[in-house]
Write a protein that holds these residues in place. Structure first.
Motif, short mmCIF file in Angstrom:
data_model
loop_
_atom_site.label_atom_id
_atom_site.label_comp_id
_atom_site.label_asym_id
_atom_site.label_seq_id
_atom_site.Cartn_x
_atom_site.Cartn_y
_atom_site.Cartn_z
N GLU A 144 0.81 -1.22 0.00
CA GLU A 144 0.00 0.00 0.00
C GLU A 144 0.84 1.27 0.00
O GLU A 144 0.35 2.34 -0.37
CB GLU A 144 -0.95 -0.01 1.20
N ASN A 145 2.11 1.17 0.38
CA ASN A 145 2.98 2.34 0.39
C ASN A 145 3.87 2.45 -0.85
O ASN A 145 4.55 3.47 -1.03
CB ASN A 145 3.86 2.33 1.64
N LEU A 146 3.88 1.42 -1.69
CA LEU A 146 4.74 1.43 -2.87
C LEU A 146 4.20 2.37 -3.94
O LEU A 146 2.98 2.48 -4.14
CB LEU A 146 4.84 0.02 -3.45
N ALA A 147 5.10 3.04 -4.65
CA ALA A 147 4.70 3.93 -5.73
C ALA A 147 4.23 3.14 -6.95
O ALA A 147 3.36 3.59 -7.71
CB ALA A 147 5.86 4.85 -6.12
N ASP A 148 4.79 1.96 -7.17
CA ASP A 148 4.45 1.14 -8.34
C ASP A 148 4.42 -0.33 -7.92
O ASP A 148 5.24 -1.13 -8.34
CB ASP A 148 5.49 1.36 -9.45
N GLY A 149 3.46 -0.67 -7.05
CA GLY A 149 3.43 -2.00 -6.45
C GLY A 149 2.37 -2.90 -7.05
O GLY A 149 1.35 -2.45 -7.58
N TYR A 150 2.63 -4.20 -6.93
CA TYR A 150 1.70 -5.25 -7.35
C TYR A 150 1.63 -6.28 -6.22
O TYR A 150 2.66 -6.78 -5.76
CB TYR A 150 2.16 -5.92 -8.65
N HIS A 151 0.40 -6.58 -5.79
CA HIS A 151 0.18 -7.47 -4.65
C HIS A 151 -0.45 -8.76 -5.16
O HIS A 151 -1.59 -8.77 -5.63
CB HIS A 151 -0.75 -6.79 -3.65
N ILE A 152 0.29 -9.87 -5.10
CA ILE A 152 -0.20 -11.16 -5.54
C ILE A 152 -0.23 -12.09 -4.33
O ILE A 152 0.82 -12.34 -3.73
CB ILE A 152 0.69 -11.75 -6.65
N TYR A 153 -1.42 -12.58 -3.99
CA TYR A 153 -1.49 -13.36 -2.75
C TYR A 153 -2.49 -14.51 -2.86
O TYR A 153 -3.31 -14.57 -3.78
CB TYR A 153 -1.83 -12.47 -1.56
N VAL A 154 -2.37 -15.42 -1.90
CA VAL A 154 -3.21 -16.61 -1.83
C VAL A 154 -4.08 -16.51 -0.58
O VAL A 154 -3.60 -16.11 0.48
CB VAL A 154 -2.34 -17.88 -1.74
N GLU A 155 -5.36 -16.86 -0.72
CA GLU A 155 -6.22 -17.03 0.46
C GLU A 155 -5.86 -18.37 1.08
O GLU A 155 -6.05 -19.42 0.47
CB GLU A 155 -7.69 -17.00 0.06
N GLY A 156 -5.32 -18.33 2.29
CA GLY A 156 -4.74 -19.53 2.87
C GLY A 156 -3.27 -19.55 2.52
O GLY A 156 -2.54 -18.60 2.76
N GLY A 157 -2.84 -20.65 1.90
CA GLY A 157 -1.46 -20.70 1.41
C GLY A 157 -0.44 -20.97 2.49
O GLY A 157 -0.76 -21.38 3.60
N GLU A 158 0.81 -20.69 2.16
CA GLU A 158 1.93 -21.05 3.02
C GLU A 158 3.05 -20.04 2.91
O GLU A 158 2.92 -19.04 2.20
CB GLU A 158 2.43 -22.46 2.66
N HIS A 159 4.16 -20.31 3.56
CA HIS A 159 5.30 -19.39 3.55
C HIS A 159 6.09 -19.57 2.25
O HIS A 159 6.57 -20.65 1.96
CB HIS A 159 6.19 -19.69 4.75
N GLY A 160 6.21 -18.48 1.47
CA GLY A 160 6.99 -18.55 0.23
C GLY A 160 6.19 -19.12 -0.92
O GLY A 160 6.44 -20.25 -1.34
N ILE A 161 5.22 -18.37 -1.46
CA ILE A 161 4.32 -18.94 -2.46
C ILE A 161 4.96 -19.08 -3.84
O ILE A 161 4.45 -19.82 -4.67
CB ILE A 161 3.01 -18.13 -2.57
N PHE A 162 6.08 -18.39 -4.10
CA PHE A 162 6.68 -18.49 -5.43
C PHE A 162 7.22 -19.89 -5.70
O PHE A 162 7.22 -20.37 -6.83
CB PHE A 162 7.81 -17.47 -5.59
N PHE A 163 7.71 -20.58 -4.66
CA PHE A 163 8.33 -21.88 -4.84
C PHE A 163 7.32 -23.02 -4.76
O PHE A 163 7.70 -24.19 -4.70
CB PHE A 163 9.44 -22.08 -3.81
#
Length: 288
Positions: free
Chosen positions: A233-252
């Motif tokens: 929310e504070n980034l000038a050019d941010g993108y928020h990609i998230y999972v409902e639930g999920g785990e630690h480190g979703i990229f891997f």
């Protein structure tokens, strides 16, 4: 995972403590709703967990573990071992399921599954009791980063340690009680060479002109969801990609979301057409 570095060391630590306990509560609820997971609990998973924790709080429980080579070892399982094991098993959806099945076994009087998980997450040889090490992780680098980022309270190392011990008293007697990292990190960092003697009071990261992805999961116990959202929310050019639930480190995780969005940007410079994207992983709390 993403942490909000505008917070002081102790604020981050207690934020993480709250996230671990919140995730545990959600896992217990999800287990109750899954017949395979809840089998043998004899009621609610929360009640089974509390029963095991309270037994261990009163006294260690003896067990006999059969090793892969056929040998048997006798030892005792302690409350601190439960605290340690549960914390690390909460990182992933499959490891959460394994934890719940081990809790069911412990309630029935079999501590072997919990002991097996403990030896796995602690990298300890059950036969010799020796630490085997972890080639994928450096404790030194972990503390170099964590203890340099911000301070736990202000003053001398002894004063900062005393501040954490006083604040940490509110953790006493709580069930469930997962306070491993709060105390471990807070008691190490005041004495770590080069650690700051007072909180840094950093401004929010803006990263003007830099497309910045924040990857997140609502059930990440180690880097809490709300911190990543605050950073986004504070980034000038941010993108928020998230999972409902999920785990630690979703990229891997290997899931197409978020991996495809990151690969599209890294390979082709293509940015998502939305600032916030929710990845659909289905029931992403526990998985057998």
């Amino acid at each position: 995972g993403t942490q909000d570095t505008t917070q002081s060391g102790d604020e981050i630590a207690f934020s993480q403590w709250e996230a671990f306990n919140m995730v545990l509560e959600e896992v217990l609820k999800a287990c109750d709703a899954d017949r395979t997971c809840s089998e043998g609990m004899g009621g609610s998973s929360q009640a089974a967990y509390d029963e095991v924790a309270q037994q261990l709080a009163r006294a260690p429980i003896e067990y006999q573990l059969r090793l892969a080579n056929g040998k048997k070892i006798k030892s005792t399982f302690t409350f601190n071992m439960l605290d340690f094991t549960v914390s690390y098993q909460l990182y992933g959806t499959r490891s959460r399921f394994d934890l719940m099945r081990a809790i069911a076994a412990a309630k029935a009087g079999d501590m072997n599954p919990l002991a097996g998980l403990f030896y796995g997450v602690s990298n300890i040889d059950p036969e010799t009791g020796e630490y085997l090490g972890d080639s994928s992780f450096s404790d030194t680098m972990y503390y170099v980063v964590w203890c340099s980022d911000d301070a736990y309270y202000s003053g001398t190392p002894d004063e900062r340690e005393a501040g954490l011990m006083q604040e940490g008293q509110k953790l006493n007697g709580l069930v469930p009680r997962l306070d491993l990292d709060v105390l471990q990190l807070g008691l190490t960092c005041p004495f770590w060479p080069g650690s700051p003697s007072s909180p840094a009071n950093l401004p929010p990261l803006k990263a003007e002109g830099v497309p910045t992805f924040v990857l997140n999961a609502t059930l990440d116990p180690a880097t809490p969801f709300h911190e990543g959202k605050t950073v986004f929310e504070n980034l000038a050019d941010g993108y928020h990609i998230y999972v409902e639930g999920g785990e630690h480190g979703i990229f891997f995780s290997g899931e197409a979301c978020p991996v495809q969005y990151i690969e599209d940007f890294l390979v082709d410079g293509a940015l998502p057409d939305q600032r916030e994207i929710v990845c659909n992983w289905g029931d992403a709390v526990i998985s057998p």
